[in-house]
Write an enzyme that holds these catalytic residues in place. Structure first.
Site, PDB file in Angstrom:
ATOM      1  N   ASP A 114       0.873  -1.177   0.000  1.00 46.69           N
ATOM      2  CA  ASP A 114       0.000   0.000   0.000  1.00 46.69           C
ATOM      3  C   ASP A 114       0.907   1.224   0.000  1.00 46.69           C
ATOM      4  OD1 ASP A 114      -1.834   2.052   0.465  1.00 46.69           O
ATOM      5  OD2 ASP A 114      -3.019   0.912   1.889  1.00 46.69           O
ATOM      6  N   VAL A 165      -9.363  -2.567   0.642  1.00 46.79           N
ATOM      7  CA  VAL A 165      -9.529  -3.844  -0.046  1.00 46.79           C
ATOM      8  C   VAL A 165      -9.352  -4.995   0.950  1.00 46.79           C
ATOM      9  CG1 VAL A 165      -8.864  -3.011  -2.329  1.00 46.79           C
ATOM     10  CG2 VAL A 165      -7.096  -3.835  -0.781  1.00 46.79           C
ATOM     11  N   ASP A 171      -7.389  -8.537   5.075  1.00 49.37           N
ATOM     12  CA  ASP A 171      -8.511  -8.744   5.985  1.00 49.37           C
ATOM     13  C   ASP A 171      -9.410  -7.524   6.129  1.00 49.37           C
ATOM     14  OD1 ASP A 171      -7.957  -7.447   9.033  1.00 49.37           O
ATOM     15  OD2 ASP A 171      -6.215  -7.608   7.711  1.00 49.37           O
ATOM     16  N   ARG A 177      -9.865 -13.159   5.037  1.00 51.35           N
ATOM     17  CA  ARG A 177      -8.577 -13.403   4.384  1.00 51.35           C
ATOM     18  C   ARG A 177      -8.659 -14.568   3.396  1.00 51.35           C
ATOM     19  NH1 ARG A 177      -4.304 -10.668   6.820  1.00 51.35           N
ATOM     20  NH2 ARG A 177      -4.586 -10.127   9.004  1.00 51.35           N
TER      21      ARG A 177
END
Length: 187
Positions: A114, A165, A171, A177
């Site tokens: 990220d 997301v 998660d 997950r």
């Protein structure tokens, strides 16, 4: 966070859309394996799965690499900034690899890059342990320009939108997950 106080996964799914389906994920991982096999031919890298999110992706990628004939030395680490929350904080080490990294080539396998704070810290730790080369294999990267300077994934299967997301290792409050697709919240 206790199970009874978490937001319901069913509510999140009702307010989410599939942004990357399983077939696209599988194809991206297969292509990534070809690239890694090419770059690591003739060596046995230390393959570090970043827990928990990296587990589904790392397992599938490892099997694709094995099918291509690349051997790996497995270990794992657990470093997190999220601890069940949706925003990050300070890095917390829960487990460091036992495999000596000095002079070794290392592949970090994680679910998402990220902004890169966690992966940058882990990469830097591997380097401080004497790793000769540290590369990042990320299932996904977010489509934005807010990454920590100097961090990027060397291998990426898919790109996801700049939204929250979850699924395929990522998660929603420690849930979801094991969803086979990647979802993004609509708002």
């Amino acid at each position: 966070m206790a199970a009874d106080t978490r937001p319901a996964l069913a509510d999140a799914l009702a307010n989410a859309e599939v942004v990357v389906d399983r077939a696209t994920i599988d194809a991206g991982i297969k292509q990534m394996a070809v690239e890694i096999h090419r770059d690591y031919a003739g060596s046995v890298p230390v393959y570090l799965t970043i827990m928990h999110g990296g587990l589904p992706f790392a397992a599938q990628l490892a099997m694709e690499l094995g099918a291509l004939g690349l051997d790996l030395e497995f270990d794992y680490l657990h470093a997190t900034r999220y601890r069940g929350q949706t925003t990050g904080s300070d890095l917390v080490w829960k487990h460091r690899p036992a495999t000596p990294l000095a002079g070794r080539r290392v592949i970090l396998a994680d679910d998402i890059l990220d902004e890169g704070h966690t992966l940058a810290a882990v990469r830097d730790w591997c380097r401080s342990e004497g790793a000769a080369d540290v590369r990042i294999a990320a299932l996904s990267t977010k489509d934005h320009d807010r990454c920590v300077p100097g961090i990027s994934a060397d291998y990426v299967a898919v790109t996801v939108p700049d939204r929250y997301v979850f699924g395929y290792g990522m998660d929603y409050h420690e849930q979801g997950r094991n969803l086979p697709d990647i979802y993004a919240l609509k708002d």
